[in-house]
Design an enzyme around this catalytic site. Structure first.
Site, PDB file in Angstrom:
ATOM      1  N   HIS A 130      57.417  51.270  52.961  1.00  0.00           N
ATOM      2  CA  HIS A 130      56.908  50.015  52.384  1.00  0.00           C
ATOM      3  C   HIS A 130      55.486  50.174  51.877  1.00  0.00           C
ATOM      4  CE1 HIS A 130      60.012  47.545  54.901  1.00  0.00           C
ATOM      5  NE2 HIS A 130      60.552  48.146  53.882  1.00  0.00           N
ATOM      6  N   CYS A 158      40.079  48.355  38.772  1.00  0.00           N
ATOM      7  CA  CYS A 158      40.316  49.805  38.631  1.00  0.00           C
ATOM      8  C   CYS A 158      39.042  50.429  38.038  1.00  0.00           C
ATOM      9  CB  CYS A 158      41.505  50.005  37.684  1.00  0.00           C
ATOM     10  SG  CYS A 158      41.733  51.683  37.072  1.00  0.00           S
ATOM     11  N   CYS A 161      39.973  51.883  34.256  1.00  0.00           N
ATOM     12  CA  CYS A 161      40.227  51.056  33.046  1.00  0.00           C
ATOM     13  C   CYS A 161      39.802  49.613  33.232  1.00  0.00           C
ATOM     14  CB  CYS A 161      41.714  51.123  32.692  1.00  0.00           C
ATOM     15  SG  CYS A 161      42.723  50.084  33.763  1.00  0.00           S
ATOM     16  N   SER A 200      62.782  44.278  63.889  1.00  0.00           N
ATOM     17  CA  SER A 200      63.766  43.184  64.050  1.00  0.00           C
ATOM     18  C   SER A 200      65.003  43.449  63.192  1.00  0.00           C
ATOM     19  CB  SER A 200      63.121  41.853  63.624  1.00  0.00           C
ATOM     20  OG  SER A 200      62.766  41.921  62.236  1.00  0.00           O
ATOM     21  N   ASN A 224      63.208  48.101  71.926  1.00  0.00           N
ATOM     22  CA  ASN A 224      62.679  46.829  71.439  1.00  0.00           C
ATOM     23  C   ASN A 224      62.470  45.926  72.644  1.00  0.00           C
ATOM     24  OD1 ASN A 224      62.370  44.224  70.079  1.00  0.00           O
ATOM     25  ND2 ASN A 224      63.116  45.288  68.283  1.00  0.00           N
TER      26      ASN A 224
END
Ligand code: BV8
Ligand code: ZN
Length: 254
Positions: A130, A158, A161, A200, A224
């Site tokens: 991710h 940036c 640019c 999850s 978990n």
């Protein structure tokens, strides 16, 4: 019913021995982590009690549309999260996985987390499916750079640019990096054991890795605090805090 290596399927066990046996024999391992592994470092999870998404709806902020609609609001949320992450360190769960990687010939860590704590704990082969909250990407020229400053000067631009920068994460509705995703699937398919920690299992395609492992005959161990949609079909579902259980599960027996 005794299974491969004497481990029965789907054993909700407080006793760690069956899982330790299974993991100790593995020569090729894939691990998937979610926000739960960073919870004990003080990083709020997304969906648990006190979760990040509680105050915010993922759909409202972690999407390209949200950024387009209001880049400042989106950046304020990410800058707030970067601020929390700037103060946290890896916990014993992260370090146990880094230590385990050093002892296993084939080890791939696949993480949904964008916090960078696995690399900080010493894991070398980390697939950040991710993306990373510490990467900024220019929406005009696509240039990417690492930036750990906090607070960020909003709105970040940036340097090449002057285009607007966005967080280098994968938002809902965006494709994962195809090379990274293919590497994650390959690692899971070729593993002896697939360890799933602190997720999850609600977000796809990350959550599809466990069924992929199952169809490839790979043994699955889940850790978990609470049952998840995966718990019903994994080989071993361990209940507990990753920062406490992983060191007991993975560190070499003295
Ligand atoms: C995509 C980055 C096309 C941003 C995030 C089916 C197939 C494909 C897509 C979909 C599908 N169905 C729906 C979709 C769309 C969507 C999706 O999954 N929606 C969900 C909500 C239904 N998916 C997408 O849009 C993805 N892109 O599909 O593109 C495609 C299709 C196929 C193949 C390739 C591409 C993009 C999804 C990525 C979104 N970005 N993050 C940011 O961080 O801001 S997702 C976000 O959720 C975080 O990354 C987080 O890591 C992730 C998952 O959450 P968890 O990590 O599991 O965290 P959570 O809080 O939910 O749970 C914590 C768990 O830990 C709990 O179980 C708790 O009990 C446990 N725990 C707590 N403390 C501890 C603990 N466990 C152990 N010890 C503890 N101490
Ligand atoms: Zn640019």
């Amino acid at each position: 019913m005794r299974d491969w290596h004497g481990v029965t399927r789907n054993e909700h066990c407080a006793d760690l021995e069956p899982a330790r046996l299974l993991l100790r024999q593995a020569r090729s391992v894939a691990v998937l982590t979610g926000a739960g592994i960073s919870a004990e470092s003080g990083v709020p999870t997304f969906r648990g009690a006190g979760g990040l998404w509680k105050q915010f709806r993922a759909e409202d902020l972690a999407t390209p549309q949200a950024f387009e609609r209001d880049p400042r609001a989106c950046w304020e949320w990410y800058d707030w999260r970067r601020g929390i992450l700037a103060k946290v360190r890896p916990n014993p769960g992260h370090y146990a996985l880094a230590d385990w990687e050093r002892r296993i010939p084939q080890f791939t860590l696949i993480t949904q987390n964008v916090d960078g704590l696995h690399a900080e704990a010493g894991n070398r082969s980390v697939l950040e499916i991710h993306g990373s909250i510490w990467i900024l990407r220019c929406i005009a020229c696509g240039r990417e750079w690492k930036d750990r400053t906090f607070p960020l000067d909003l709105l970040p631009r940036c340097g090449a640019c002057g285009g607007l920068a966005r967080p280098g994460v994968v938002w809902f509705g965006e494709n994962l990096n195809p090379e990274i995703w293919a590497a994650a699937e390959r690692a899971v398919r070729s593993a002896d054991v697939f360890l799933v920690v602190g997720t999850s299992a609600q977000v796809y395609p990350a959550a599809s890795l466990a069924p992929l492992a199952r169809s490839a005959g790979v043994r699955i161990v889940e850790l978990n605090l609470e049952p998840t949609p995966l718990s019903g079909f994994v080989d071993l579902a361990l209940a507990g805090r990753s920062g406490e259980i992983l060191p007991r599960l993975l560190l070499p027996s003295t």
